[in-house]
Design an enzyme around this catalytic site. Structure first.
Site, short mmCIF file in Angstrom:
data_model
loop_
_atom_site.label_atom_id
_atom_site.label_comp_id
_atom_site.label_asym_id
_atom_site.label_seq_id
_atom_site.Cartn_x
_atom_site.Cartn_y
_atom_site.Cartn_z
N ALA A 128 0.82 -1.21 0.00
CA ALA A 128 0.00 0.00 0.00
C ALA A 128 0.85 1.26 0.00
O ALA A 128 0.34 2.34 0.27
CB ALA A 128 -0.91 -0.02 1.22
N ASN A 196 2.04 -2.35 8.02
CA ASN A 196 2.96 -3.16 7.21
C ASN A 196 3.79 -2.24 6.32
O ASN A 196 4.96 -2.51 6.05
CB ASN A 196 2.16 -4.13 6.34
CG ASN A 196 1.51 -5.21 7.15
OD1 ASN A 196 2.17 -6.10 7.67
ND2 ASN A 196 0.20 -5.14 7.31
N HIS A 226 -0.70 7.97 3.96
CA HIS A 226 0.69 7.80 4.41
C HIS A 226 1.53 8.91 3.79
O HIS A 226 1.52 9.09 2.57
CB HIS A 226 1.25 6.45 3.97
CG HIS A 226 0.38 5.28 4.33
ND1 HIS A 226 0.16 4.87 5.63
CD2 HIS A 226 -0.35 4.44 3.56
CE1 HIS A 226 -0.66 3.82 5.63
NE2 HIS A 226 -0.98 3.55 4.39
N1 LIG Z 1 2.10 -4.79 2.79
C1 LIG Z 1 1.08 -3.93 2.77
O1 LIG Z 1 1.20 -2.80 2.28
C2 LIG Z 1 -0.24 -4.34 3.33
C3 LIG Z 1 -0.37 -5.53 3.97
N2 LIG Z 1 -1.56 -5.92 4.49
C4 LIG Z 1 -1.61 -7.20 5.19
O2 LIG Z 1 -1.93 -8.22 4.25
C5 LIG Z 1 -2.54 -9.32 4.95
C6 LIG Z 1 -3.82 -9.73 4.22
O3 LIG Z 1 -4.69 -8.63 4.18
P1 LIG Z 1 -6.22 -8.77 3.70
O4 LIG Z 1 -6.28 -9.58 2.47
O5 LIG Z 1 -6.81 -7.42 3.71
O6 LIG Z 1 -6.80 -9.59 4.93
P2 LIG Z 1 -8.21 -10.36 4.98
O7 LIG Z 1 -8.53 -10.46 6.43
O8 LIG Z 1 -9.18 -9.73 4.07
O9 LIG Z 1 -7.85 -11.80 4.40
C7 LIG Z 1 -7.04 -12.72 5.08
C8 LIG Z 1 -7.53 -14.11 4.68
O10 LIG Z 1 -6.63 -15.09 5.21
C9 LIG Z 1 -7.45 -16.20 5.57
N3 LIG Z 1 -6.71 -17.07 6.46
C10 LIG Z 1 -6.46 -16.93 7.78
N4 LIG Z 1 -5.76 -17.98 8.24
C11 LIG Z 1 -5.56 -18.80 7.20
C12 LIG Z 1 -4.93 -20.07 7.04
N5 LIG Z 1 -4.34 -20.67 8.06
N6 LIG Z 1 -4.93 -20.64 5.82
C13 LIG Z 1 -5.50 -20.03 4.77
N7 LIG Z 1 -6.14 -18.83 4.85
C14 LIG Z 1 -6.16 -18.24 6.05
C15 LIG Z 1 -8.68 -15.57 6.20
O11 LIG Z 1 -9.75 -16.50 6.24
C16 LIG Z 1 -8.93 -14.43 5.22
O12 LIG Z 1 -9.76 -14.83 4.16
C17 LIG Z 1 -2.80 -8.83 6.38
O13 LIG Z 1 -1.80 -9.32 7.25
C18 LIG Z 1 -2.68 -7.32 6.25
O14 LIG Z 1 -2.28 -6.71 7.45
C19 LIG Z 1 -2.68 -5.15 4.32
C20 LIG Z 1 -2.59 -3.95 3.67
C21 LIG Z 1 -1.35 -3.40 3.18
O1 LIG Z 2 -3.61 -0.23 3.30
C1 LIG Z 2 -2.90 0.61 3.85
O2 LIG Z 2 -3.00 1.83 3.66
C2 LIG Z 2 -1.78 0.20 4.72
C3 LIG Z 2 -2.00 -0.91 5.59
O3 LIG Z 2 -3.09 -1.30 5.91
C4 LIG Z 2 -0.84 -1.59 6.15
O4 LIG Z 2 0.28 -1.10 6.00
O5 LIG Z 2 -1.01 -2.66 6.74
#
Ligand SMILES: NC(=O)C1=CN([C@@H]2O[C@H](COP(=O)(O)OP(=O)(O)OC[C@H]3O[C@@H](n4cnc5c(N)ncnc54)[C@H](O)[C@@H]3O)[C@@H](O)[C@H]2O)C=CC1
Ligand SMILES: O=C([O-])CC(=O)C(=O)O
Length: 274
Positions: A128, A196, A226
């Site tokens: 993001a 993150n 951000h």
């Molecule tokens: N790097 C970045 O810029 C960003 C990273 N993130 C992170 O990305 C990750 C995913 O975010 P979202 O897709 O929004 O979350 P979400 O909550 O929408 O999806 C996560 C999915 O993982 C599944 N899950 C949980 N345990 C599991 C397992 N053992 N096996 C298989 N599936 C499993 C859940 O059922 C859910 O469907 C989060 O940790 C979030 O904090 C989010 C936004 C920005």
């Molecule tokens: O989506 C965003 O703006 C950032 C976020 O959640 C993350 O860093 O985990």
């Protein structure tokens, strides 16, 4: 001249079918040059029947620790608590792993050594955020400071451990409240699903202890905002991004697109950006 695309397709597996995982899976199913969706890990397959039934090329459904058996690249799209269980078996088998729950990498940093020892790779998507290419480049020289300010709507912060542990009421805020100021490492502990981006920024630049971040709960914004200031011996730059939240209010819509862009680069003939 060798044509890179003449070699066989890279198989991609995805762990987690939430806000990010479903979009990445759809993009792969619709076709990304040189890549094929080979496997998925889902916590509750029944919940995803409709989505899975709509895929043109249904992949195998496997437990998270078996994804590396069926793929060259394993993409982690799950909560950070699952990161180790997804990444460790993949890099132990010498596979590449794309990480989105970057905050979780700080407590599992030995995975980088494990990957190195086994010929695997860990790829952190820009997610993001913005401008990690410039931060990477500046880090070849000397970066003096990296400062970031994150503002999120109330719904995007609810349930964060820092807020719960400190009994902070954000539901009735009428003006912005600074919740946290400190290192990216400490921010990741207090806001594992919110910053993150700060951890990715820190890994691209001067590390999680020297990267400074403020986290604000802001009832006046509707986007995840951000703003970043970098001071280096090669350049001074400021970056900002205003992310439209996805169906998961904590996660910006651009995050999944960033993962898709990273995957496209794995086999693209023309690559732009570092
Ligand atoms: N790097 C970045 O810029 C960003 C990273 N993130 C992170 O990305 C990750 C995913 O975010 P979202 O897709 O929004 O979350 P979400 O909550 O929408 O999806 C996560 C999915 O993982 C599944 N899950 C949980 N345990 C599991 C397992 N053992 N096996 C298989 N599936 C499993 C859940 O059922 C859910 O469907 C989060 O940790 C979030 O904090 C989010 C936004 C920005
Ligand atoms: O989506 C965003 O703006 C950032 C976020 O959640 C993350 O860093 O985990």
């Amino acid at each position: 001249m060798t044509d890179q695309n003449a070699s066989s397709e890279l198989r991609v597996a995805i762990a987690g079918l939430g806000s990010i995982g479903t979009k990445v899976a759809s993009a792969l199913d619709q076709g990304i040059e040189g890549l094929a969706l080979s496997a998925l890990a889902v916590r509750d397959p029944a919940k995803h029947q409709a989505f899975l039934g709509g895929l043109r090329h249904p992949p195998q459904i496997l437990p998270i620790d078996r994804l590396g058996d069926a793929a060259d690249i394993v993409v982690e799209c799950a909560p950070s608590s699952q990161l180790r269980g997804i990444i460790e078996p993949a890099v132990r088998r010498g596979k590449s792993a794309v990480v989105v729950s970057v905050g979780g990498l700080l407590d599992n940093y030995d995975l980088v050594d494990l990957a190195r020892a086994n010929g695997g790779r860990i790829l952190v998507s820009t997610g993001a955020l913005i401008g990690l290419d410039a931060v990477n480049a500046a880090a070849i020289g000397t970066i003096h400071s990296v400062k970031m300010v994150t503002r999120k709507p109330i719904d995007g912060l609810k349930g964060a451990p820092f807020i719960v542990q400190n009994n902070i009421d954000i539901d009735n805020l009428r003006e912005p409240l600074k919740l946290f100021e400190g290192s990216a490492r400490d921010a990741a502990k207090g806001f594992p699903a919110n910053v993150n981006v700060a951890v990715a920024l820190s890994l691209a630049g001067i590390g999680p202890d020297r990267t400074q971040i403020q986290v604000w709960a802001d009832p006046t914004v509707t986007r995840n905002v951000h703003r970043i200031e970098v001071e280096a011996d090669s350049a001074r730059f400021s970056m900002s991004i205003e992310n439209i939240p996805s169906e998961n209010p904590k996660t910006g819509l651009i995050t999944a697109l960033s993962v898709i862009a990273l995957l496209r680069k794995q086999r693209a003939t023309l690559c732009v950006g570092t």
